[in-house]
Design an enzyme around this catalytic site. Structure first.
Site: not given
Ligand SMILES: NC(=O)c1ccc[n+]([C@@H]2O[C@H](COP(=O)([O-])OP(=O)(O)OC[C@H]3O[C@@H](n4cnc5c(N)ncnc54)[C@H](O)[C@@H]3O)[C@@H](O)[C@H]2O)c1
Length: 287
Positions: A123, A144, A156, A195
């Site tokens: 992450s 991801h 991602e 994120n």
């Protein structure tokens, strides 16, 4: 390697994410080998997968044939060598510790066939941080997934400066063939896209709360009802853990030294009081 040649997938790390990534790929017809350094985790992953598959059938979401096929495509490897030996793609989903990940990448490089692409589900770590532990940086990138990986629609794919365009193309198509919509990042950046957006919202929300502009309930209400977020930033933090929010910010502040990265007061106070969110019965809200 062309996508039609990508048949065998090795998933390293059978924790929360690895087991879901493995089952997702097996469900989409890839031949998957799952592996973990811990025998208990392997056994927990197997139980979890069997229960998940059974519940899919029970709820009428998967047919019995579909469920049997998914399970037939998934093998539990005794060790990394067995999982990696014939892999076309290895997806690393081990604990978020850079030294551990670098060791896993060096091992994967040694054990996987030369054609194999090596991807990290990290992450936070861009693949530049692990690519140089291998002799095939052109075949290394971030892939991801989001939790729960069996359900969330997007992944991602991050192109590192070392990543060959063919590797990126392969991962984008692999994601599509796993029923996902891939999001491509053309350059590496910490936190990738989703994120970073989440951090931006949380930063503004905590600054409004600490500034006394509104209560956390009102700020959540604005995010949920004015912007259409399924969950406001404070409700979400209670779910994912105020302790985790505190630790991530502390680590980022230590790394950057920037004042704006410090844990905000509303998080620090709750962290110090042990109000971690749902898991402790109290965070921003009381449960
Ligand atoms: N939890 C999330 O919501 C989430 C979402 C997206 C990405 N990620 C990323 O996925 C990765 C895994 O996260 P998780 O939540 O599944 O963690 P987890 O703790 O549930 O699982 C990690 C697994 O790695 C295994 N492991 C540790 N060292 C190993 C080694 N050397 N070789 C093989 N296995 C090893 C552990 O035994 C454990 O089973 C992390 O990089 C994390 O950043 C997590």
């Amino acid at each position: 390697m062309k996508i039609d040649e990508l048949k065998r997938v090795c998933v390293v790390g059978a924790g929360l994410m690895g087991r879901q990534i493995a089952l997702n790929a097996a469900h989409h017809g890839f031949s998957v080998k799952l592996s973990d350094a811990s025998a208990e985790q392997m056994s927990a992953a197997r139980t979890w997968i069997e229960e998940y598959v059974a519940s899919r059938i029970e709820k009428g979401r998967w047919t019995k044939e579909e469920a049997d096929a998914a399970q037939a495509h998934l093998a539990y490897a005794a060790d990394l060598a067995e999982a990696a030996q014939d892999a076309d793609l290895a997806i690393e989903a081990v604990v978020e510790d850079l030294e551990v990940k670098r060791k896993v990448f060096a091992e994967l490089d040694r054990l996987c066939p030369p054609r194999a692409v090596l991807a990290t589900n990290s992450s936070t770590f861009v693949s530049s941080l692990v690519a140089d532990a291998t002799k095939r940086p052109a075949q290394v990138a971030n892939l991801h997934y989001f939790n729960p990986a069996l359900v969330m629609e997007v992944v991602e794919v991050v192109q590192g400066p070392h990543t060959a365009p063919e590797t990126v193309e392969l991962l984008l198509e692999f994601a599509r063939r796993n029923g996902k919509k891939p999001i491509l990042l053309k350059k590496e950046i910490e936190g990738f896209i989703a994120n970073r957006l989440l951090w931006a919202l949380a930063r503004e929300a905590t600054s409004l709360l600490d500034g006394g502009y509104a209560t956390f309930e009102e700020i959540d209400l604005a995010a949920e009802k004015a912007l259409g977020y399924p969950m406001g930033p404070f409700r979400l933090m209670d779910l994912t853990g105020v302790d985790l929010a505190y630790m991530i910010r502390t680590a980022r502040h230590k790394a950057t030294g920037r004042e704006e990265d410090k844990p905000p007061r509303c998080i620090e106070e709750r962290y110090r009081a042990g109000h971690y969110g749902r898991k402790t019965g109290r965070g921003f809200y009381t449960y």
